[in-house]
Design a protein around this motif. Structure first.
Motif, short mmCIF file in Angstrom:
data_model
loop_
_atom_site.label_atom_id
_atom_site.label_comp_id
_atom_site.label_asym_id
_atom_site.label_seq_id
_atom_site.Cartn_x
_atom_site.Cartn_y
_atom_site.Cartn_z
N SER A 1 4.13 0.54 2.70
CA SER A 1 3.67 -0.23 3.91
C SER A 1 3.13 -1.18 3.48
O SER A 1 2.27 -1.53 2.64
CB SER A 1 3.27 0.51 4.95
OG SER A 1 2.93 -0.12 6.09
N ASN B 1 6.15 9.20 -0.44
CA ASN B 1 5.18 7.92 -0.53
C ASN B 1 5.86 6.89 0.33
O ASN B 1 6.82 6.28 0.06
CB ASN B 1 5.38 7.55 -2.08
CG ASN B 1 3.98 6.65 -2.22
OD1 ASN B 1 3.45 6.00 -1.38
ND2 ASN B 1 3.69 6.42 -3.62
N GLN C 1 -6.75 8.33 -4.30
CA GLN C 1 -6.77 8.77 -2.75
C GLN C 1 -6.75 10.35 -2.83
O GLN C 1 -5.84 10.95 -3.59
CB GLN C 1 -5.47 8.28 -1.90
CG GLN C 1 -5.93 8.14 -0.33
CD GLN C 1 -4.96 7.45 0.27
OE1 GLN C 1 -3.79 6.76 -0.39
NE2 GLN C 1 -4.86 7.45 1.52
N THR D 1 -0.22 9.77 6.93
CA THR D 1 -0.92 9.53 5.59
C THR D 1 -2.24 9.33 5.92
O THR D 1 -2.91 8.78 7.05
CB THR D 1 -0.35 8.00 5.19
OG1 THR D 1 1.10 7.92 4.65
CG2 THR D 1 -1.16 7.38 4.03
N ASP E 1 -4.35 -0.96 -2.42
CA ASP E 1 -3.55 -1.99 -2.88
C ASP E 1 -2.93 -1.51 -4.00
O ASP E 1 -3.77 -1.29 -4.85
CB ASP E 1 -4.04 -3.32 -2.85
CG ASP E 1 -4.18 -3.95 -1.34
OD1 ASP E 1 -4.12 -3.13 -0.17
OD2 ASP E 1 -4.95 -4.80 -1.11
N GLU F 1 -6.52 8.55 5.54
CA GLU F 1 -7.30 7.21 5.38
C GLU F 1 -7.59 6.93 4.03
O GLU F 1 -7.35 7.69 3.11
CB GLU F 1 -8.70 7.52 6.25
CG GLU F 1 -9.65 8.38 5.79
CD GLU F 1 -9.25 9.89 6.14
OE1 GLU F 1 -10.21 10.74 5.75
OE2 GLU F 1 -8.34 9.98 6.52
N LEU G 1 -3.25 10.87 -4.60
CA LEU G 1 -2.61 9.89 -4.92
C LEU G 1 -3.12 9.01 -6.38
O LEU G 1 -4.41 8.89 -6.41
CB LEU G 1 -2.53 8.73 -4.09
CG LEU G 1 -1.87 7.20 -4.35
CD1 LEU G 1 -0.46 7.26 -4.12
CD2 LEU G 1 -2.54 6.17 -3.49
N ARG H 1 -6.03 3.94 2.30
CA ARG H 1 -4.87 3.27 1.76
C ARG H 1 -5.23 2.41 0.62
O ARG H 1 -6.34 1.62 0.96
CB ARG H 1 -3.89 2.96 2.47
CG ARG H 1 -3.41 3.69 3.24
CD ARG H 1 -2.18 3.28 4.27
NE ARG H 1 -0.75 3.08 3.42
CZ ARG H 1 0.32 3.35 4.21
NH1 ARG H 1 0.31 3.95 5.49
NH2 ARG H 1 1.33 3.17 3.40
N GLN I 1 1.01 -1.30 -0.01
CA GLN I 1 -0.02 0.11 -0.10
C GLN I 1 0.87 1.13 -0.06
O GLN I 1 1.78 1.43 0.90
CB GLN I 1 -0.94 0.19 1.26
CG GLN I 1 -2.05 -1.30 1.17
CD GLN I 1 -2.80 -1.23 2.36
OE1 GLN I 1 -2.48 -0.46 3.60
NE2 GLN I 1 -4.03 -1.56 2.26
N PRO I 2 0.74 2.15 -0.92
CA PRO I 2 1.33 3.50 -0.95
C PRO I 2 0.83 4.17 0.31
O PRO I 2 -0.39 4.10 0.54
CB PRO I 2 1.02 4.06 -2.53
CG PRO I 2 -0.06 3.32 -2.84
CD PRO I 2 -0.35 1.94 -2.12
N GLY I 3 1.48 5.46 0.67
CA GLY I 3 1.05 6.34 1.57
C GLY I 3 1.50 7.44 1.30
O GLY I 3 2.57 8.09 1.68
#
Length: 222
Positions: free
Chosen positions: A105, A102, A155, A189, A195, A191, A147, A193, A70-72
């Motif tokens: 995680s 980014n 996002q 980051t 995949d 809320e 994002l 997130r 998952q990017p953040g």
């Protein structure tokens, strides 16, 4: 004028968890249950270890089948001088500038105890491309964060939804430890997130700071 990020952001990478109002609200029921029984009253920090640095738009390796990546998207503060027990009113005087991060995680089991395995894999902290001075940003607390995955918006949020402002974060953290020149504070980051998969192109955009682009590639099995 923007400065070369790699000359300035040379210190420790500190992440702040739960610094968006929406994310904190999502977890209130969990925090009110034993053993904690209340939300955190101080910033919840984690460290992105040196191996996670990814400063040149480098590839990020997907952890493999059965795992989720998952990017953040996050705004990052780069410290310009050592800060110890500084007030919120003076905090921005210690900042060299801002950049994009980014913070990749694996999904987290606990926001109180972020897992090293989830947070600290190679190249899991993309940063850059430039350091932008505070004076070039109109309002640090109204920056749009977006994002994109393969060009599609996945996002969106804004720094207006921070739980703690940037000056307050610096003041509360420097109360118990010195933030050194070159340290990078990842302010959180939001809320939502998502995949990502091998072959995806992931971009973080923050108003006034440009875009940070990374490509996800498959793990190479020996």
């Amino acid at each position: 004028m923007s400065r070369a990020l790699h000359d300035v952001a040379t210190g420790t990478l500190f992440g702040v968890a739960l610094n968006y109002q929406g994310l904190l609200k999502q977890h209130l029921a969990e925090f009110e249950a034993p053993p904690y029984q209340k939300p955190p009253v101080k910033p919840v920090l984690f460290i992105k270890t040196p191996n996670t640095r990814n400063q040149n738009g480098g590839d990020v390796v997907h952890p493999g089948q059965g795992e989720r990546l998952q990017p953040g998207p996050a705004l990052a503060v780069v410290m310009g001088k050592d800060a110890s027990r500084v007030s919120a009113a003076d905090a921005l005087d210690y900042v060299a500038g801002f950049t994009l991060v980014n913070e990749f995680s694996l999904p987290e089991d606990s926001y109180y105890r972020p897992a090293v395995k989830a947070k600290c894999r190679d190249a899991f902290c993309a940063i850059g491309p430039e350091l932008v001075p505070t004076a070039q940003l109109d309002d640090l607390h109204s920056l749009a964060i977006t994002l994109y995955v393969n060009g599609e918006i996945r996002q969106q949020n804004t720094t207006a939804n921070f739980v703690r402002s940037i000056p307050l974060l610096i003041a509360e953290i420097s109360e118990f430890m010195t933030l050194h020149a070159g340290d990078v504070l990842i302010t959180g980051t939001p809320e939502g997130r998502v995949d990502v998969q091998p072959g995806d192109t992931v971009e973080v955009e923050i108003s006034g700071l440009g875009r940070l682009v990374n490509h996800i590639k498959a793990e190479e099995l020996s």
